[in-house]
Design a protein around this motif. Structure first.
Motif, PDB file in Angstrom:
ATOM      1  N   UNK A   1       4.411  -2.844  -5.236  1.00  0.00           N
ATOM      2  CA  UNK A   1       5.062  -1.765  -5.965  1.00  0.00           C
ATOM      3  C   UNK A   1       3.977  -0.916  -6.598  1.00  0.00           C
ATOM      4  N   UNK A   2       3.966   0.375  -6.270  1.00  0.00           N
ATOM      5  CA  UNK A   2       2.915   1.268  -6.755  1.00  0.00           C
ATOM      6  C   UNK A   2       3.549   2.371  -7.597  1.00  0.00           C
ATOM      7  N   UNK A   3       3.127   2.506  -8.820  1.00  0.00           N
ATOM      8  CA  UNK A   3       3.635   3.532  -9.712  1.00  0.00           C
ATOM      9  C   UNK A   3       2.482   4.378 -10.248  1.00  0.00           C
ATOM     10  N   UNK A   4       2.833   5.495 -10.878  1.00  0.00           N
ATOM     11  CA  UNK A   4       1.830   6.406 -11.446  1.00  0.00           C
ATOM     12  C   UNK A   4       0.714   6.687 -10.446  1.00  0.00           C
ATOM     13  N   UNK A   5       1.109   7.003  -9.245  1.00  0.00           N
ATOM     14  CA  UNK A   5       0.139   7.177  -8.176  1.00  0.00           C
ATOM     15  C   UNK A   5      -0.770   8.370  -8.432  1.00  0.00           C
ATOM     16  N   UNK A   6      -2.014   8.204  -8.003  1.00  0.00           N
ATOM     17  CA  UNK A   6      -3.038   9.227  -8.163  1.00  0.00           C
ATOM     18  C   UNK A   6      -3.563   9.616  -6.783  1.00  0.00           C
ATOM     19  N   UNK A   7      -4.206  10.759  -6.725  1.00  0.00           N
ATOM     20  CA  UNK A   7      -4.742  11.211  -5.445  1.00  0.00           C
ATOM     21  C   UNK A   7      -5.744  10.203  -4.875  1.00  0.00           C
ATOM     22  N   UNK A   8      -6.455   9.530  -5.760  1.00  0.00           N
ATOM     23  CA  UNK A   8      -7.440   8.548  -5.286  1.00  0.00           C
ATOM     24  C   UNK A   8      -6.816   7.274  -4.735  1.00  0.00           C
ATOM     25  N   UNK A   9      -5.509   7.156  -4.829  1.00  0.00           N
ATOM     26  CA  UNK A   9      -4.820   6.020  -4.190  1.00  0.00           C
ATOM     27  C   UNK A   9      -4.540   6.285  -2.716  1.00  0.00           C
ATOM     28  N   UNK A  10      -4.819   7.490  -2.268  1.00  0.00           N
ATOM     29  CA  UNK A  10      -4.605   7.845  -0.873  1.00  0.00           C
ATOM     30  C   UNK A  10      -5.440   6.975   0.054  1.00  0.00           C
ATOM     31  N   UNK A  11      -4.819   6.529   1.145  1.00  0.00           N
ATOM     32  CA  UNK A  11      -5.526   5.738   2.123  1.00  0.00           C
ATOM     33  C   UNK A  11      -4.569   4.981   3.010  1.00  0.00           C
ATOM     34  N   UNK A  12      -5.135   4.233   3.931  1.00  0.00           N
ATOM     35  CA  UNK A  12      -4.340   3.326   4.758  1.00  0.00           C
ATOM     36  C   UNK A  12      -4.305   1.973   4.056  1.00  0.00           C
ATOM     37  N   UNK A  13      -3.117   1.464   3.850  1.00  0.00           N
ATOM     38  CA  UNK A  13      -2.922   0.198   3.158  1.00  0.00           C
ATOM     39  C   UNK A  13      -2.608  -0.895   4.170  1.00  0.00           C
ATOM     40  N   UNK A  14      -3.328  -1.994   4.034  1.00  0.00           N
ATOM     41  CA  UNK A  14      -3.172  -3.130   4.925  1.00  0.00           C
ATOM     42  C   UNK A  14      -2.777  -4.368   4.130  1.00  0.00           C
ATOM     43  N   UNK A  15      -1.905  -5.159   4.702  1.00  0.00           N
ATOM     44  CA  UNK A  15      -1.725  -6.491   4.146  1.00  0.00           C
ATOM     45  C   UNK A  15      -2.439  -7.481   5.066  1.00  0.00           C
ATOM     46  N   UNK A  16      -2.875  -8.565   4.469  1.00  0.00           N
ATOM     47  CA  UNK A  16      -3.639  -9.557   5.215  1.00  0.00           C
ATOM     48  C   UNK A  16      -3.336 -10.946   4.666  1.00  0.00           C
ATOM     49  N   UNK A  17      -3.427 -11.937   5.519  1.00  0.00           N
ATOM     50  CA  UNK A  17      -3.070 -13.300   5.138  1.00  0.00           C
ATOM     51  C   UNK A  17      -4.188 -14.264   5.474  1.00  0.00           C
ATOM     52  N   UNK A  18      -4.364 -15.232   4.605  1.00  0.00           N
ATOM     53  CA  UNK A  18      -5.331 -16.281   4.871  1.00  0.00           C
ATOM     54  C   UNK A  18      -4.717 -17.637   4.520  1.00  0.00           C
TER      55      UNK A  18
END
Length: 121
Positions: A82-99
């Motif tokens: 859950x992402x709130x108060x988003x800023x321009x610097x939050x821009x990008x490709x988001x990945x989830x990963x598991x270990x």
């Protein structure tokens, strides 16, 4: 074989919110530690948040503390960001990963394909 699929990305204005989902298939999710990572154009990939297999332990990058919340529903085999108060610097490709072994692993074993988040007016 664990497979991860992210969804929920998109274009949002600064100050807005988004909820990313990471759905697992192939095996049960409750034995895996999960992390969210992001990569902005021209920058290295960075860890955003991670959660233990039970969900009781979480960790956040300083840049997102107080704005992002990670959670999981092992019955639904899904992890959320859950992402709130988003800023321009939050821009990008988001990945989830598991270990299967390490909490907050720097390079988890399994990766999703990523979802684009763009914060812009």
């Amino acid at each position: 074989q664990l497979q991860l699929v992210e969804s929920g990305g998109g274009l949002v204005q600064p100050g807005g919110s988004l909820r990313l989902s990471c759905a697992a298939s192939g095996v049960t999710l409750d034995t895996y530690f999960i992390g969210w990572f992001r990569q902005a154009p021209g920058k290295e990939r960075e860890g955003v948040s991670c959660i233990s297999s039970s969900g009781y332990r979480t960790n956040y990058a300083d840049s997102v503390k107080g704005r992002f919340t990670i959670s999981r529903d092992n019955d639904k085999k899904t992890v959320y960001l859950e992402m709130t108060s988003l800023k321009s610097e939050d821009t990008g490709v988001y990945y989830c990963a598991a270990d299967p072994i390490y909490y907050c692993a720097g390079n988890p074993e399994y990766w999703g394909q990523g979802t684009q988040v763009t914060v812009s007016s």
